[in-house]
Design an enzyme around this catalytic site. Structure first.
Site, PDB file in Angstrom:
ATOM      1  N   THR A 125     -53.536  29.597  44.546  1.00 25.09           N
ATOM      2  CA  THR A 125     -52.801  30.711  45.167  1.00 25.09           C
ATOM      3  C   THR A 125     -53.529  31.262  46.399  1.00 25.09           C
ATOM      4  O   THR A 125     -54.758  31.357  46.423  1.00 25.09           O
ATOM      5  CB  THR A 125     -52.609  31.840  44.128  1.00 25.09           C
ATOM      6  N   PRO A 127     -53.021  34.204  49.970  1.00 23.46           N
ATOM      7  CA  PRO A 127     -52.291  35.417  50.381  1.00 23.46           C
ATOM      8  C   PRO A 127     -50.842  35.114  50.784  1.00 23.46           C
ATOM      9  O   PRO A 127     -49.935  35.885  50.474  1.00 23.46           O
ATOM     10  CB  PRO A 127     -53.115  35.935  51.568  1.00 23.46           C
ATOM     11  N   GLY A 130     -47.807  31.855  47.134  1.00 22.02           N
ATOM     12  CA  GLY A 130     -47.836  32.121  45.695  1.00 22.02           C
ATOM     13  C   GLY A 130     -46.946  31.097  45.010  1.00 22.02           C
ATOM     14  O   GLY A 130     -47.362  29.965  44.755  1.00 22.02           O
ATOM     15  N   HIS A 336     -44.456  51.786  17.059  1.00 23.32           N
ATOM     16  CA  HIS A 336     -45.660  52.616  16.900  1.00 23.32           C
ATOM     17  C   HIS A 336     -45.499  54.023  17.483  1.00 23.32           C
ATOM     18  O   HIS A 336     -46.395  54.853  17.323  1.00 23.32           O
ATOM     19  CB  HIS A 336     -46.865  51.926  17.570  1.00 23.32           C
ATOM     20  N   GLY A 337     -44.397  54.283  18.180  1.00 21.85           N
ATOM     21  CA  GLY A 337     -44.174  55.612  18.756  1.00 21.85           C
ATOM     22  C   GLY A 337     -45.337  56.028  19.658  1.00 21.85           C
ATOM     23  O   GLY A 337     -45.936  55.181  20.339  1.00 21.85           O
ATOM     24  N   GLU A 361     -48.933  30.727  36.589  1.00 22.68           N
ATOM     25  CA  GLU A 361     -48.553  29.308  36.473  1.00 22.68           C
ATOM     26  C   GLU A 361     -47.045  29.103  36.593  1.00 22.68           C
ATOM     27  O   GLU A 361     -46.442  28.331  35.851  1.00 22.68           O
ATOM     28  CB  GLU A 361     -49.129  28.707  35.182  1.00 22.68           C
ATOM     29  N   SER A 364     -41.195  33.445  35.888  1.00 23.86           N
ATOM     30  CA  SER A 364     -39.957  33.125  35.140  1.00 23.86           C
ATOM     31  C   SER A 364     -38.871  32.629  36.093  1.00 23.86           C
ATOM     32  O   SER A 364     -38.107  31.714  35.759  1.00 23.86           O
ATOM     33  CB  SER A 364     -39.450  34.360  34.397  1.00 23.86           C
TER      34      SER A 364
HETATM   35  C1  LIG Z   1     -54.500  37.844  36.525  1.00 22.31           C
HETATM   36  C2  LIG Z   1     -54.069  36.691  37.369  1.00 22.31           C
HETATM   37  C3  LIG Z   1     -54.722  35.476  37.267  1.00 22.31           C
HETATM   38  C4  LIG Z   1     -54.361  34.421  38.112  1.00 22.31           C
HETATM   39  N1  LIG Z   1     -55.094  33.255  38.055  1.00 22.31           N
HETATM   40  C5  LIG Z   1     -54.865  32.306  38.999  1.00 22.31           C
HETATM   41  C6  LIG Z   1     -55.720  31.168  39.109  1.00 22.31           C
HETATM   42  O1  LIG Z   1     -56.658  31.001  38.328  1.00 22.31           O
HETATM   43  N2  LIG Z   1     -55.497  30.273  40.110  1.00 22.31           N
HETATM   44  C7  LIG Z   1     -54.468  30.415  40.987  1.00 22.31           C
HETATM   45  O2  LIG Z   1     -54.328  29.569  41.865  1.00 22.31           O
HETATM   46  N3  LIG Z   1     -53.623  31.471  40.900  1.00 22.31           N
HETATM   47  C8  LIG Z   1     -53.802  32.417  39.928  1.00 22.31           C
HETATM   48  N4  LIG Z   1     -52.976  33.509  39.854  1.00 22.31           N
HETATM   49  C9  LIG Z   1     -51.858  33.631  40.778  1.00 22.31           C
HETATM   50  C10 LIG Z   1     -50.512  33.346  40.115  1.00 22.31           C
HETATM   51  O3  LIG Z   1     -50.415  32.010  39.716  1.00 22.31           O
HETATM   52  C11 LIG Z   1     -49.438  33.758  41.120  1.00 22.31           C
HETATM   53  O4  LIG Z   1     -49.448  35.164  41.100  1.00 22.31           O
HETATM   54  C12 LIG Z   1     -48.061  33.244  40.789  1.00 22.31           C
HETATM   55  O5  LIG Z   1     -47.993  31.870  41.029  1.00 22.31           O
HETATM   56  C13 LIG Z   1     -46.945  33.931  41.586  1.00 22.31           C
HETATM   57  O6  LIG Z   1     -47.253  34.025  42.927  1.00 22.31           O
HETATM   58  P1  LIG Z   1     -47.164  35.459  43.688  1.00 22.31           P
HETATM   59  O7  LIG Z   1     -47.827  36.446  42.822  1.00 22.31           O
HETATM   60  O8  LIG Z   1     -47.659  35.260  45.066  1.00 22.31           O
HETATM   61  O9  LIG Z   1     -45.642  35.816  43.690  1.00 22.31           O
HETATM   62  P2  LIG Z   1     -44.486  35.451  44.835  1.00 22.31           P
HETATM   63  O10 LIG Z   1     -44.442  33.995  44.959  1.00 22.31           O
HETATM   64  O11 LIG Z   1     -44.804  36.278  46.023  1.00 22.31           O
HETATM   65  O12 LIG Z   1     -43.236  35.984  44.109  1.00 22.31           O
HETATM   66  C14 LIG Z   1     -42.836  37.359  44.085  1.00 22.31           C
HETATM   67  C15 LIG Z   1     -41.516  37.440  43.321  1.00 22.31           C
HETATM   68  O13 LIG Z   1     -40.520  36.658  44.006  1.00 22.31           O
HETATM   69  C16 LIG Z   1     -39.982  35.683  43.121  1.00 22.31           C
HETATM   70  N5  LIG Z   1     -39.671  34.447  43.852  1.00 22.31           N
HETATM   71  C17 LIG Z   1     -40.482  33.743  44.698  1.00 22.31           C
HETATM   72  N6  LIG Z   1     -39.834  32.662  45.160  1.00 22.31           N
HETATM   73  C18 LIG Z   1     -38.603  32.661  44.579  1.00 22.31           C
HETATM   74  C19 LIG Z   1     -37.462  31.785  44.654  1.00 22.31           C
HETATM   75  N7  LIG Z   1     -37.463  30.656  45.371  1.00 22.31           N
HETATM   76  N8  LIG Z   1     -36.346  32.105  43.934  1.00 22.31           N
HETATM   77  C20 LIG Z   1     -36.333  33.238  43.157  1.00 22.31           C
HETATM   78  N9  LIG Z   1     -37.382  34.089  43.055  1.00 22.31           N
HETATM   79  C21 LIG Z   1     -38.498  33.804  43.751  1.00 22.31           C
HETATM   80  C22 LIG Z   1     -41.076  35.455  42.073  1.00 22.31           C
HETATM   81  O14 LIG Z   1     -40.565  34.897  40.873  1.00 22.31           O
HETATM   82  C23 LIG Z   1     -41.613  36.865  41.905  1.00 22.31           C
HETATM   83  O15 LIG Z   1     -40.789  37.595  41.041  1.00 22.31           O
HETATM   84  C24 LIG Z   1     -53.288  34.572  39.009  1.00 22.31           C
HETATM   85  C25 LIG Z   1     -52.599  35.795  39.082  1.00 22.31           C
HETATM   86  C26 LIG Z   1     -52.987  36.850  38.280  1.00 22.31           C
HETATM   87  C27 LIG Z   1     -52.267  38.161  38.411  1.00 22.31           C
END
Ligand SMILES: Cc1cc2nc3c(=O)[nH]c(=O)nc-3n(C[C@H](O)[C@H](O)[C@H](O)COP(=O)(O)OP(=O)(O)OC[C@H]3O[C@@H](n4cnc5c(N)ncnc54)[C@H](O)[C@@H]3O)c2cc1C
Length: 382
Positions: A125, A127, A130, A336-337, A361, A364
């Site tokens: 991931t 900036p 995602g 559990h309220g 990963e 949804s």
């Molecule tokens: C605690 C934690 C641990 C993590 N560990 C790792 C790790 O070890 N390695 C790593 O690489 N990453 C890691 N991640 C990152 C994680 O895998 C990403 O957050 C995830 O893949 C989603 O990417 P994003 O948060 O940028 O969301 P975005 O991609 O920005 O999505 C934002 C929203 O838009 C929706 N969306 C995006 N595209 C579409 C589409 N085409 N159609 C419909 N809806 C869409 C998404 O479902 C979501 O609801 C971690 C994240 C957290 C919070």
């Protein structure tokens, strides 16, 4: 679960004992300190619980995917945060090396990963990338027998405690064809941890940002060919998704067990709240959701063990398993309220922890897309 083999049952019981003896005593402190207890890694390794599906020739237990899901489920029951670090190391952090690494890479990395002497992170991931992996911007530029990596990664589990990070970087062009994978040692020059992620839940897992500044790695650190990264990642994520779902199931089971006990103990209007029909309906719903989630997750795991294409099954298990777990934990808090809302009961932690599982990963929404595309291309599985 009755369909477990004797071997799987013994494995689950051994994990359960390990969790009770070695992990439960650490949970409160690790959650409060927001630190993964790193001394656990060699202990988990000695017990055979790191990378459990890895072959015996590299020191692994050669266990099946069902056992790996059982491990994640049991860990999820006691500490989802700690589970997060262990499963990231054991699945997406290392599985690409097991499945696509050279003989030399397997020899170099797998035994130390399995023993818990080296900790692995998985850095995909960014900036600006995602869900849309194809948009990743970190570059790996070839210079003779080396690559120079430049770029930033966000939300990397184990990034601050790792020995190696499996890093996805662009070696050429645009889109998925230009993505390659590299094992980058934490001690490599130009490897920077940019900051700890302050999280809602799963506080005992290590999660940081990373940056690479002319970070130099030898070309024999590349896993797979140049441009193979995307397809390797897709295969690694199939396995990873079942494990995330199993971890969510474990959290929800813990919340359910606590709710069942609470429904018998807590009295209102002259009788235990479990005697009120509204609470009974919730308990029945929770048990049904958990059963359905368990069946989907372990069905996908068995299909993987049979060597079948599990892309759609893994997505269904992740989608339903994590969403059902969230519904169950939500109902547990309601049962559990006010006490469920306090930090005196573990329900509030389950509520914070389970929320992550529909995001990591593949969210949804992304699981819906994968399932729908498969249905439209190949029809339903019957
Ligand atoms: C605690 C934690 C641990 C993590 N560990 C790792 C790790 O070890 N390695 C790593 O690489 N990453 C890691 N991640 C990152 C994680 O895998 C990403 O957050 C995830 O893949 C989603 O990417 P994003 O948060 O940028 O969301 P975005 O991609 O920005 O999505 C934002 C929203 O838009 C929706 N969306 C995006 N595209 C579409 C589409 N085409 N159609 C419909 N809806 C869409 C998404 O479902 C979501 O609801 C971690 C994240 C957290 C919070």
């Amino acid at each position: 679960m009755s369909a477990l083999t004797e071997e799987q049952r013994l494995f689950r019981d051994a994990v359960r004992t390990f969790c009770r003896q070695e992990i439960v005593p650490l949970v409160t402190r690790a959650e409060e300190a927001e630190e993964f207890p790193v001394a656990l890694f060699p202990k988990l390794g000695a017990a055979g619980f790191l990378c459990p599906t890895f072959p015996e020739e590299h020191g692994g237990s050669g266990a099946d995917t069902v056992c790996f899901c059982l491990l994640a489920e049991e860990l999820g029951r006691v500490a989802s945060g700690i589970a997060g670090s262990i499963v990231a190391h054991s699945s997406i952090g290392t599985s690409a090396i097991r499945d696509f690494g050279t003989v030399e890479q397997k020899r170099r990395y797998l035994p130390t990963a399995i023993r818990g002497e080296a900790v692995f992170a998985f850095a995909l991931t960014e900036p600006n990338a995602g869900s849309d992996i194809r948009a990743l911007e970190t570059r790996a530029e070839r210079r003779g027998d080396r690559y120079l990596l430049n770029g930033a990664k966000s939300f990397i589990t184990n990034g601050g405690i790792c020995t190696y990070a499996l890093v996805a970087a662009r070696t050429s062009g645009e889109g998925e064809k230009g993505i390659s994978l590299f094992v980058v040692p934490r001690e490599a020059k130009g490897f920077e941890v940019t900051g700890v992620v302050p999280k809602l839940g799963n506080r005992s897992s290590d999660c940081v940002g990373l940056a690479f500044h002319d970070c130099e790695v030898l070309s024999d650190c590349r896993v797979g060919g140049e441009g193979d990264g995307f397809s390797i990642l897709m295969q690694s994520l199939n396995g990873g998704r079942m494990v995330v779902a199993a971890r969510a199931l474990g959290i929800a089971e813990a919340a359910f067990d606590a709710s069942l006990r609470y429904a018998k103990d807590r009295k209102q209007f002259g009788k235990p709240i479990g005697q009120h029909e509204a609470i009974q309906f919730k308990l029945a719903d929770m048990a049904t959701q958990l059963r359905a989630a368990r069946l989907l997750i372990y069905d996908a795991a068995r299909a993987k063990d049979r060597g079948e294409d599990v892309a759609m099954l893994a997505s269904m298990a992740k989608l339903f398993g994590t969403e059902a777990a969230q519904r169950v934990v939500d109902m547990a808090l309601q049962i559990h309220g006010a006490y469920g809302y306090t930090r005196e009961f573990p329900i509030e932690r389950y509520y914070r922890d389970v929320r992550l599982t529909t995001i990591i990963e593949g969210t949804s929404e992304i699981q819906h897309l994968i399932i729908a595309r498969r249905l439209l291309d190949q029809g339903p599985i019957r």
